[in-house]
Design an enzyme around this catalytic site. Structure first.
Site, PDB file in Angstrom:
ATOM      1  N   ASP A   9    -154.625 -24.482  53.808  1.00  0.00           N
ATOM      2  CA  ASP A   9    -155.219 -25.053  52.583  1.00  0.00           C
ATOM      3  C   ASP A   9    -156.705 -24.740  52.601  1.00  0.00           C
ATOM      4  O   ASP A   9    -157.357 -24.873  53.655  1.00  0.00           O
ATOM      5  CB  ASP A   9    -154.988 -26.567  52.537  1.00  0.00           C
ATOM      6  CG  ASP A   9    -155.215 -27.150  51.143  1.00  0.00           C
ATOM      7  OD1 ASP A   9    -156.195 -26.728  50.486  1.00  0.00           O
ATOM      8  OD2 ASP A   9    -154.427 -28.014  50.730  1.00  0.00           O
ATOM      9  N   ASP A  10    -157.254 -24.342  51.455  1.00  0.00           N
ATOM     10  CA  ASP A  10    -158.675 -23.999  51.400  1.00  0.00           C
ATOM     11  C   ASP A  10    -159.567 -25.223  51.243  1.00  0.00           C
ATOM     12  O   ASP A  10    -160.790 -25.115  51.340  1.00  0.00           O
ATOM     13  CB  ASP A  10    -158.940 -23.022  50.252  1.00  0.00           C
ATOM     14  CG  ASP A  10    -158.652 -23.642  48.892  1.00  0.00           C
ATOM     15  OD1 ASP A  10    -157.559 -24.211  48.736  1.00  0.00           O
ATOM     16  OD2 ASP A  10    -159.507 -23.542  47.998  1.00  0.00           O
ATOM     17  N   ASP A  53    -150.546 -24.291  50.926  1.00  0.00           N
ATOM     18  CA  ASP A  53    -151.074 -24.670  49.620  1.00  0.00           C
ATOM     19  C   ASP A  53    -150.929 -23.507  48.643  1.00  0.00           C
ATOM     20  O   ASP A  53    -151.093 -22.338  49.011  1.00  0.00           O
ATOM     21  CB  ASP A  53    -152.546 -25.058  49.752  1.00  0.00           C
ATOM     22  CG  ASP A  53    -153.101 -25.621  48.454  1.00  0.00           C
ATOM     23  OD1 ASP A  53    -152.448 -26.490  47.872  1.00  0.00           O
ATOM     24  OD2 ASP A  53    -154.175 -25.156  48.024  1.00  0.00           O
ATOM     25  N   MET A  55    -152.616 -23.199  45.461  1.00  0.00           N
ATOM     26  CA  MET A  55    -153.844 -22.826  44.768  1.00  0.00           C
ATOM     27  C   MET A  55    -154.949 -22.525  45.774  1.00  0.00           C
ATOM     28  O   MET A  55    -155.685 -23.407  46.206  1.00  0.00           O
ATOM     29  CB  MET A  55    -154.268 -23.953  43.824  1.00  0.00           C
ATOM     30  CG  MET A  55    -153.208 -24.327  42.795  1.00  0.00           C
ATOM     31  SD  MET A  55    -152.727 -22.934  41.749  1.00  0.00           S
ATOM     32  CE  MET A  55    -154.229 -22.706  40.811  1.00  0.00           C
ATOM     33  N   ILE A 327    -106.915   4.568  92.235  1.00  0.00           N
ATOM     34  CA  ILE A 327    -106.227   5.785  91.789  1.00  0.00           C
ATOM     35  C   ILE A 327    -106.378   6.873  92.844  1.00  0.00           C
ATOM     36  O   ILE A 327    -107.491   7.185  93.285  1.00  0.00           O
ATOM     37  CB  ILE A 327    -106.810   6.270  90.447  1.00  0.00           C
ATOM     38  CG1 ILE A 327    -106.621   5.173  89.377  1.00  0.00           C
ATOM     39  CG2 ILE A 327    -106.136   7.566  89.998  1.00  0.00           C
ATOM     40  CD1 ILE A 327    -107.234   5.519  88.029  1.00  0.00           C
ATOM     41  N   ASN A 334    -111.818  14.608  88.161  1.00  0.00           N
ATOM     42  CA  ASN A 334    -113.156  14.854  87.618  1.00  0.00           C
ATOM     43  C   ASN A 334    -113.651  16.255  87.937  1.00  0.00           C
ATOM     44  O   ASN A 334    -114.232  16.939  87.083  1.00  0.00           O
ATOM     45  CB  ASN A 334    -114.146  13.821  88.177  1.00  0.00           C
ATOM     46  CG  ASN A 334    -114.023  12.471  87.491  1.00  0.00           C
ATOM     47  OD1 ASN A 334    -113.623  12.378  86.338  1.00  0.00           O
ATOM     48  ND2 ASN A 334    -114.366  11.406  88.226  1.00  0.00           N
ATOM     49  N   ASP A 343    -112.189  10.089  82.247  1.00  0.00           N
ATOM     50  CA  ASP A 343    -112.249   8.882  81.428  1.00  0.00           C
ATOM     51  C   ASP A 343    -110.933   8.650  80.694  1.00  0.00           C
ATOM     52  O   ASP A 343    -110.486   7.501  80.539  1.00  0.00           O
ATOM     53  CB  ASP A 343    -113.391   8.999  80.417  1.00  0.00           C
ATOM     54  CG  ASP A 343    -114.768   8.828  81.060  1.00  0.00           C
ATOM     55  OD1 ASP A 343    -114.822   8.415  82.233  1.00  0.00           O
ATOM     56  OD2 ASP A 343    -115.774   9.117  80.382  1.00  0.00           O
ATOM     57  N   GLU A 369    -112.758   4.218  89.918  1.00  0.00           N
ATOM     58  CA  GLU A 369    -111.306   4.246  89.779  1.00  0.00           C
ATOM     59  C   GLU A 369    -110.643   3.050  90.451  1.00  0.00           C
ATOM     60  O   GLU A 369    -109.434   3.052  90.706  1.00  0.00           O
ATOM     61  CB  GLU A 369    -110.740   5.544  90.378  1.00  0.00           C
ATOM     62  CG  GLU A 369    -110.874   5.673  91.888  1.00  0.00           C
ATOM     63  CD  GLU A 369    -112.190   6.301  92.335  1.00  0.00           C
ATOM     64  OE1 GLU A 369    -112.218   6.900  93.427  1.00  0.00           O
ATOM     65  OE2 GLU A 369    -113.184   6.192  91.598  1.00  0.00           O
TER      66      GLU A 369
END
Length: 453
Positions: A9-10, A53, A55, A327, A334, A343, A369
């Site tokens: 507010d001013d 404010d 204004m 696995i 790979n 993958d 794996e």
């Protein structure tokens, strides 16, 4: 509930008066006298609420509010415009600028603190969700929240026994939203359990208690939907009570169509942004316990679940078994066909694994794996039978990779262990099963070895 509030507010007297009122109620108050400074302070200090404010010379409150809502750093901060103007055009202009509400000078203390409590409570919820979103962003989770700020196509429930007023509301909203009307409070609470973006309640209704509708909706399945309460402007106690019970906004009678539309847009936009943040949180939590490649639970999830199950078993609860699966010759896949083919094998393996365990079992990927299945309520013999079923299924049909151009024969080595008494720990259980894997590989692979304690 304390909070940080920025007062802009001013007029120095106005600033000092608001600062004194808020400080007495144990709020942390920041102040400034112009819009430019307010933008900087809001971004740096992240207040829970801004009392702005209208204004002011230079950049007025409307423009300041508009810029606050346009900045990513401050758009989530509730803004209440403080004005000596009580005109319809100014309210609509402020709502279009993004203001969350208005306070009219001279400020009523009861209304002030009711609004402060309501909006700071909402801000704290938003902050918690935004922190989770930021954590997700740092983890690399997409977080395009700006696209979720739409305010059209909302699902709106109107709870009102004033047929003329309800019809007026529907006509104003139907161009942008889907609105339905309920006059029966029980039916309204049932409807409120659906996927709604906004609930509008006439708290001045004659045939039911509108405040009770607000309270019950906020304590039930509809608690995430914002509530716009329609009140008589002269009935201040009812307005304050509606805010205390969880209404997120107030609309005075007689309902102004343009103000209704502006407030509905604001509430629906915020609701969708909040929903987006919650969805991101749910997604992040799921990602934290899920292996991204296979979709199985990850090591973190497995560790927590196994700890709890073994703890119960050690205190007389049901036994728990684990399978450790590795696995065979996965490095050769790979090296010979590439990591993409590897993958594909892991993904297909996860599918076969998940379809061969019991419904209560937890198949998890430990890494690489290596996989683990946690089996609540299983003894060593039952776990060994499941392990043999998995081993046979994996070896029975080749794995098709590289768009079906290659058919790979895959086998696995499995170690099995189960709890036996009070001395068991998750680490000991996994170690026994892991020893079974090493014995299976030493014996020629594609085998199941059960290890008793």
């Amino acid at each position: 509930m304390s909070a940080r509030i920025l007062v802009v507010d001013d007029v120095d007297v106005n600033v000092r008066l608001l600062e004194a009122k808020l400080t007495i109620e144990y709020y942390d108050v920041l102040t400034c006298t112009d819009g430019t400074t307010a933008l900087t302070m809001a971004a740096e200090s992240q207040p829970d609420l801004i009392l702005l404010d209208v204004m002011m010379p230079g950049m007025d409150g409307f423009e300041t509010c508009r810029r606050l809502k346009a900045q990513v750093e401050t758009r989530h901060i509730p803004v209440v415009l403080v004005t000596a103007l009580d005109g319809r055009e100014d309210r609509i202009r402020g709502l279009d600028a993004g203001a969350d509400d208005f306070l009219t000078k001279p400020i009523d203390d009861v209304v002030l603190f009711a609004r402060v409590r309501s909006l700071t409570r909402l801000k704290q919820i938003m902050d918690e969700l935004r922190e989770r979103e930021e954590s997700s962003r740092r983890l690399g989770v997409d977080s395009d929240s700006v696209t979720r700020m739409r305010s059209e196509g909302g699902r709106v429930l109107i709870v009102d026994d004033d047929a003329r007023q309800a019809d007026k509301i529907v006509r104003e909203l139907e161009g942008d939203h889907r609105a339905t009307v309920e006059t029966n409070p029980e039916a309204a609470l049932i409807a409120a359990k659906g996927p709604l973006d906004l609930i509008i309640v006439n708290v001045a209704a004659q045939s039911f208690d509108g405040l009770r509708i607000v309270a019950q909706a906020k304590s039930g399945d509809a608690r995430r939907a914002p509530i716009l309460a329609i009140v008589e402007p002269s009935d201040r106690p009812r307005m304050v009570k509606a805010l205390e019970l969880g209404a997120t906004d107030i609309l005075a009678r007689p309902v102004d169509p343009e103000e209704l539309s502006a407030r509905a847009r604001s509430q629906i936009r915020r609701k969708r942004y909040t929903d987006f943040l919650r969805q991101k949180l749910d997604s992040s939590m799921e990602m934290a316990v899920t292996d991204a490649l296979t979709g199985l639970h990850n090591r973190r999830y497995m560790t927590g679940q196994l700890q709890a199950l073994v703890g119960r078993a050690a205190h007389g609860g049901a036994s728990v078994a684990v399978l450790v699966l590795d696995i065979d010759h996965f490095k050769a896949v790979n090296d010979g066909f590439g990591h993409d083919a590897g993958d594909e094998v892991l993904v297909e393996f996860a599918v076969r694994l998940a379809t061969n365990v019991r419904a209560v079992d937890l198949p998890c990927r430990m890494g690489g794996e290596e996989f683990v299945v946690v089996m609540p309520g299983a003894d060593l013999e039952a776990a060994q039978r499941v392990a043999e079923r998995i081993r046979r299924d994996i070896a029975s049909a080749p794995f098709r990779v590289m768009s079906g151009r290659e058919h790979l024969t895959v086998t696995i080595s499995i170690g099995v262990a189960a709890t036996t008494g009070e001395g068991d720990t998750p680490e000991a259980l996994l170690k026994r099963a892991d020893e079974g894997v090493y014995e299976a590989k030493a014996a020629g692979r594609n085998k199941v070895i059960a290890k008793a304690a």
